[in-house]
Write a protein that holds these residues in place. Structure first.
Motif, PDB file in Angstrom:
ATOM      1  N   ASN A  77      -6.194 -10.151  -0.068  1.00 16.58           N
ATOM      2  CA  ASN A  77      -4.908  -9.503  -0.261  1.00 16.58           C
ATOM      3  C   ASN A  77      -5.118  -8.059  -0.698  1.00 16.58           C
ATOM      4  O   ASN A  77      -5.953  -7.771  -1.547  1.00 16.58           O
ATOM      5  CB  ASN A  77      -4.093 -10.210  -1.352  1.00 16.58           C
ATOM      6  CG  ASN A  77      -3.398 -11.448  -0.819  1.00 16.58           C
ATOM      7  OD1 ASN A  77      -2.966 -11.489   0.323  1.00 16.58           O
ATOM      8  ND2 ASN A  77      -3.296 -12.477  -1.654  1.00 16.58           N
ATOM      9  N   GLN A  79      -2.720  -5.201  -2.317  1.00 18.29           N
ATOM     10  CA  GLN A  79      -1.401  -4.850  -2.834  1.00 18.29           C
ATOM     11  C   GLN A  79      -1.194  -3.353  -2.659  1.00 18.29           C
ATOM     12  O   GLN A  79      -1.922  -2.536  -3.219  1.00 18.29           O
ATOM     13  CB  GLN A  79      -1.253  -5.226  -4.304  1.00 18.29           C
ATOM     14  CG  GLN A  79       0.024  -4.675  -4.914  1.00 18.29           C
ATOM     15  CD  GLN A  79       0.659  -5.622  -5.913  1.00 18.29           C
ATOM     16  OE1 GLN A  79       0.480  -6.820  -5.874  1.00 18.29           O
ATOM     17  NE2 GLN A  79       1.415  -5.064  -6.822  1.00 18.29           N
ATOM     18  N   ILE A  81       0.971  -0.157  -3.378  1.00 19.13           N
ATOM     19  CA  ILE A  81       1.982   0.400  -4.277  1.00 19.13           C
ATOM     20  C   ILE A  81       2.262   1.825  -3.822  1.00 19.13           C
ATOM     21  O   ILE A  81       1.381   2.684  -3.861  1.00 19.13           O
ATOM     22  CB  ILE A  81       1.519   0.396  -5.744  1.00 19.13           C
ATOM     23  CG1 ILE A  81       1.180  -1.033  -6.191  1.00 19.13           C
ATOM     24  CG2 ILE A  81       2.601   0.985  -6.639  1.00 19.13           C
ATOM     25  CD1 ILE A  81       0.733  -1.127  -7.637  1.00 19.13           C
ATOM     26  N   LYS A  88       6.517  -1.895  -3.145  1.00 17.51           N
ATOM     27  CA  LYS A  88       5.308  -2.687  -3.305  1.00 17.51           C
ATOM     28  C   LYS A  88       5.265  -3.738  -2.196  1.00 17.51           C
ATOM     29  O   LYS A  88       6.289  -4.300  -1.823  1.00 17.51           O
ATOM     30  CB  LYS A  88       5.256  -3.391  -4.665  1.00 17.51           C
ATOM     31  CG  LYS A  88       5.100  -2.469  -5.854  1.00 17.51           C
ATOM     32  CD  LYS A  88       4.996  -3.272  -7.148  1.00 17.51           C
ATOM     33  CE  LYS A  88       4.854  -2.359  -8.354  1.00 17.51           C
ATOM     34  NZ  LYS A  88       4.721  -3.139  -9.617  1.00 17.51           N
ATOM     35  N   LYS A  89       4.082  -4.014  -1.698  1.00 15.33           N
ATOM     36  CA  LYS A  89       3.930  -5.020  -0.648  1.00 15.33           C
ATOM     37  C   LYS A  89       2.492  -5.522  -0.641  1.00 15.33           C
ATOM     38  O   LYS A  89       1.554  -4.753  -0.873  1.00 15.33           O
ATOM     39  CB  LYS A  89       4.245  -4.394   0.713  1.00 15.33           C
ATOM     40  CG  LYS A  89       4.543  -5.398   1.799  1.00 15.33           C
ATOM     41  CD  LYS A  89       5.965  -5.902   1.690  1.00 15.33           C
ATOM     42  CE  LYS A  89       6.334  -6.736   2.905  1.00 15.33           C
ATOM     43  NZ  LYS A  89       7.727  -7.194   2.838  1.00 15.33           N
ATOM     44  N   LYS A  90       2.311  -6.814  -0.372  1.00 15.23           N
ATOM     45  CA  LYS A  90       0.960  -7.371  -0.222  1.00 15.23           C
ATOM     46  C   LYS A  90       0.660  -7.602   1.252  1.00 15.23           C
ATOM     47  O   LYS A  90       1.506  -8.101   1.992  1.00 15.23           O
ATOM     48  CB  LYS A  90       0.818  -8.673  -1.013  1.00 15.23           C
ATOM     49  CG  LYS A  90       0.605  -8.465  -2.499  1.00 15.23           C
ATOM     50  CD  LYS A  90       0.247  -9.769  -3.197  1.00 15.23           C
ATOM     51  CE  LYS A  90      -0.029  -9.526  -4.685  1.00 15.23           C
ATOM     52  NZ  LYS A  90      -0.385 -10.773  -5.391  1.00 15.23           N
ATOM     53  N   TYR A  91      -0.543  -7.234   1.635  1.00 17.32           N
ATOM     54  CA  TYR A  91      -0.976  -7.369   3.013  1.00 17.32           C
ATOM     55  C   TYR A  91      -2.273  -8.176   3.071  1.00 17.32           C
ATOM     56  O   TYR A  91      -3.085  -8.140   2.151  1.00 17.32           O
ATOM     57  CB  TYR A  91      -1.236  -6.001   3.646  1.00 17.32           C
ATOM     58  CG  TYR A  91       0.019  -5.206   3.920  1.00 17.32           C
ATOM     59  CD1 TYR A  91       0.608  -5.209   5.167  1.00 17.32           C
ATOM     60  CD2 TYR A  91       0.613  -4.462   2.906  1.00 17.32           C
ATOM     61  CE1 TYR A  91       1.760  -4.485   5.418  1.00 17.32           C
ATOM     62  CE2 TYR A  91       1.764  -3.728   3.140  1.00 17.32           C
ATOM     63  CZ  TYR A  91       2.328  -3.746   4.397  1.00 17.32           C
ATOM     64  OH  TYR A  91       3.473  -3.032   4.631  1.00 17.32           O
ATOM     65  N   TYR A 189      -6.471  -9.641  -5.752  1.00 17.19           N
ATOM     66  CA  TYR A 189      -6.103  -8.648  -4.755  1.00 17.19           C
ATOM     67  C   TYR A 189      -6.846  -7.339  -5.007  1.00 17.19           C
ATOM     68  O   TYR A 189      -7.312  -7.062  -6.105  1.00 17.19           O
ATOM     69  CB  TYR A 189      -4.590  -8.380  -4.785  1.00 17.19           C
ATOM     70  CG  TYR A 189      -4.056  -7.931  -6.130  1.00 17.19           C
ATOM     71  CD1 TYR A 189      -4.050  -6.584  -6.494  1.00 17.19           C
ATOM     72  CD2 TYR A 189      -3.566  -8.857  -7.048  1.00 17.19           C
ATOM     73  CE1 TYR A 189      -3.568  -6.167  -7.730  1.00 17.19           C
ATOM     74  CE2 TYR A 189      -3.085  -8.449  -8.288  1.00 17.19           C
ATOM     75  CZ  TYR A 189      -3.083  -7.109  -8.622  1.00 17.19           C
ATOM     76  OH  TYR A 189      -2.617  -6.706  -9.844  1.00 17.19           O
ATOM     77  N   MET A 191      -6.179  -3.083  -4.392  1.00 15.49           N
ATOM     78  CA  MET A 191      -4.980  -2.270  -4.519  1.00 15.49           C
ATOM     79  C   MET A 191      -5.143  -0.957  -3.750  1.00 15.49           C
ATOM     80  O   MET A 191      -6.202  -0.339  -3.781  1.00 15.49           O
ATOM     81  CB  MET A 191      -4.703  -1.976  -5.997  1.00 15.49           C
ATOM     82  CG  MET A 191      -3.374  -1.273  -6.260  1.00 15.49           C
ATOM     83  SD  MET A 191      -3.135  -0.919  -8.039  1.00 15.49           S
ATOM     84  CE  MET A 191      -2.844  -2.575  -8.668  1.00 15.49           C
ATOM     85  N   GLU A 238       0.998  -0.614 -14.656  1.00 17.11           N
ATOM     86  CA  GLU A 238       1.136  -1.898 -13.967  1.00 17.11           C
ATOM     87  C   GLU A 238       0.589  -3.051 -14.803  1.00 17.11           C
ATOM     88  O   GLU A 238       0.507  -4.185 -14.334  1.00 17.11           O
ATOM     89  CB  GLU A 238       0.394  -1.853 -12.620  1.00 17.11           C
ATOM     90  CG  GLU A 238       0.887  -0.790 -11.663  1.00 17.11           C
ATOM     91  CD  GLU A 238       2.305  -1.038 -11.174  1.00 17.11           C
ATOM     92  OE1 GLU A 238       2.692  -2.222 -11.072  1.00 17.11           O
ATOM     93  OE2 GLU A 238       3.022  -0.059 -10.911  1.00 17.11           O
ATOM     94  N   SER A 349       2.165  -7.747   6.815  1.00 19.76           N
ATOM     95  CA  SER A 349       2.192  -8.307   5.456  1.00 19.76           C
ATOM     96  C   SER A 349       1.826  -9.772   5.511  1.00 19.76           C
ATOM     97  O   SER A 349       2.032 -10.457   6.523  1.00 19.76           O
ATOM     98  CB  SER A 349       3.570  -8.128   4.820  1.00 19.76           C
ATOM     99  OG  SER A 349       4.532  -8.901   5.485  1.00 19.76           O
ATOM    100  N   ASN A 350       1.301 -10.314   4.399  1.00 19.75           N
ATOM    101  CA  ASN A 350       0.774 -11.671   4.463  1.00 19.75           C
ATOM    102  C   ASN A 350       1.847 -12.748   4.529  1.00 19.75           C
ATOM    103  O   ASN A 350       1.542 -13.897   4.717  1.00 19.75           O
ATOM    104  CB  ASN A 350      -0.176 -11.954   3.298  1.00 19.75           C
ATOM    105  CG  ASN A 350       0.445 -11.659   1.964  1.00 19.75           C
ATOM    106  OD1 ASN A 350       1.607 -11.286   1.873  1.00 19.75           O
ATOM    107  ND2 ASN A 350      -0.341 -11.798   0.907  1.00 19.75           N
TER     108      ASN A 350
END
Length: 355
Positions: A77, A79, A81, A88-91, A189, A191, A238, A349-350
């Motif tokens: 993953n 993340q 930012i 914000k998004k996780k890929y 993850y 970043m 964060e 994105s995941n």
């Protein structure tokens, strides 16, 4: 004694060249690092994530990595930012988390047995005589050494002294800075951080064993560390503990512009980052180092030194065009307006991988 080829730099590009060059050539490899000498241990400033392009290149060239080279955690993953757009998004990304020093040492150990290696050799200068023979000058400790060669291969990286001499318009306007911290909690993850108040590129955070690596790429200037400290405060906001600092790392890095590559001149060839072969959108350069090192060795094996260098320049044409597309990709990625729609769309994105 006159060598056929002197290779300057024992990183991925120089190591691959030294593995595939034919035994009919007398080759000397000069590496600034000496992994067994703690007083001459040069740490490469690198986030230590192996992208899928580099994984494919290693596979195609017949390399395999041992578990000693890989480090935990192996997470997939990223993340993102984006402070510019408050998003914000996780890929999902299939990076391999690895130890850069062990990786480089492994590649160096795979060089051909007939390639002579000198460790702890700091390249200083070179000259050419009226017969086209080069004298390469380097230093080991306080001792100055000189060797003669018919050809030079620069695998020195982004701050190549040879490229500066041959390509007077070449400039390194950027530096990469990393700070390594003691990791206080587990991370699932990596970043990627976008913040125009820090840079016009991206910053990264990578968990590695018991350490956290925070890094960024900045234009050279007096305010570089001020901007890095601003990045630290962003990450701390964060909820990430960055109070236990272990060490700082830094290096010059070249972010190429359109067609800003230099493959060589006369009987001097450049490979890897020395030639400018690095992605302008992600700063991934290992795959291009591996492939360019192989291409040069294979071209020389088939066509000799002079014609081989010309063939190498032709063979890397597609690679350079691919990197030019990365330049265009970077212009899109680092445009905050366009990036906002890419992130909001959820492309890659995941969530797309979980039904």
């Amino acid at each position: 004694m006159i060598y056929d080829i002197v290779v300057i730099g024992g990183g991925p590009a120089g190591s691959v060249f030294s593995r595939f060059i034919d035994s009919k050539y007398r080759v000397l490899l000069l590496d600034r690092r000496d992994y067994k000498n703690k007083d001459n241990k040069v740490i490469k400033c690198c986030g230590g994530l192996l992208a899928h392009e580099a994984q494919a290149a290693l596979s195609g060239l017949g390399y395999s990595l041992s578990k000693d080279v890989l480090v935990s955690p192996q997470v997939f993953n990223v993340q993102v930012i984006d402070y510019d757009n408050n998003l914000k998004k996780k890929y999902y990304k299939n990076y391999l988390n690895f130890d850069r020093e062990k990786f480089d040492n492994y590649l160096l150990s795979q060089r051909a047995s007939y390639v002579e290696l000198v460790k702890g050799a700091l390249f200083i200068d070179y000259s050419e005589d009226e017969n086209g023979i080069y004298t390469v000058i380097y230093r080991i400790g306080m001792d100055i050494k000189k060797v003669k060669t018919k050809m030079i291969v620069s695998a020195e990286g982004a701050n190549s002294l040879i490229r500066k001499n041959l390509d007077r318009e070449s400039k390194n306007d950027y530096i990469a800075i990393q700070r390594v911290y003691k990791m206080k909690k587990d991370f699932s993850y990596h970043m990627a951080i976008f913040d125009k108040n820090i840079n016009n590129y991206y910053s990264w955070m990578v968990p590695k064993e018991n350490e956290l690596i925070l890094g960024t790429i900045l234009k050279r200037g007096k305010d570089s560390w001020d901007k890095f400290h601003r990045l630290e405060q962003r990450v701390k906001s964060e909820g990430i503990d960055l109070n236990d600092i272990i060490r700082d790392e830094g290096t010059f890095i070249k972010i190429p512009k359109w067609n800003e590559y230099f493959m060589g001149k006369d009987k001097i060839a450049l490979i890897g980052e020395a030639a400018g072969l690095i992605s302008a959108s992600s700063s991934e350069g290992i795959s291009y180092a591996l492939i360019s090192g192989y291409y040069l060795a294979d071209s020389i094996n088939k066509k000799g030194i002079k014609d081989g260098i010309r063939d190498y320049q032709k063979r890397t044409g597609n690679m350079r065009m691919k990197l030019n597309l990365k330049v265009l990709k970077g212009k899109l990625m680092y445009n905050s307006f366009i990036r906002k729609f890419i992130i909001m769309s959820g492309i890659f994105s995941n969530k797309d991988y979980i039904r």
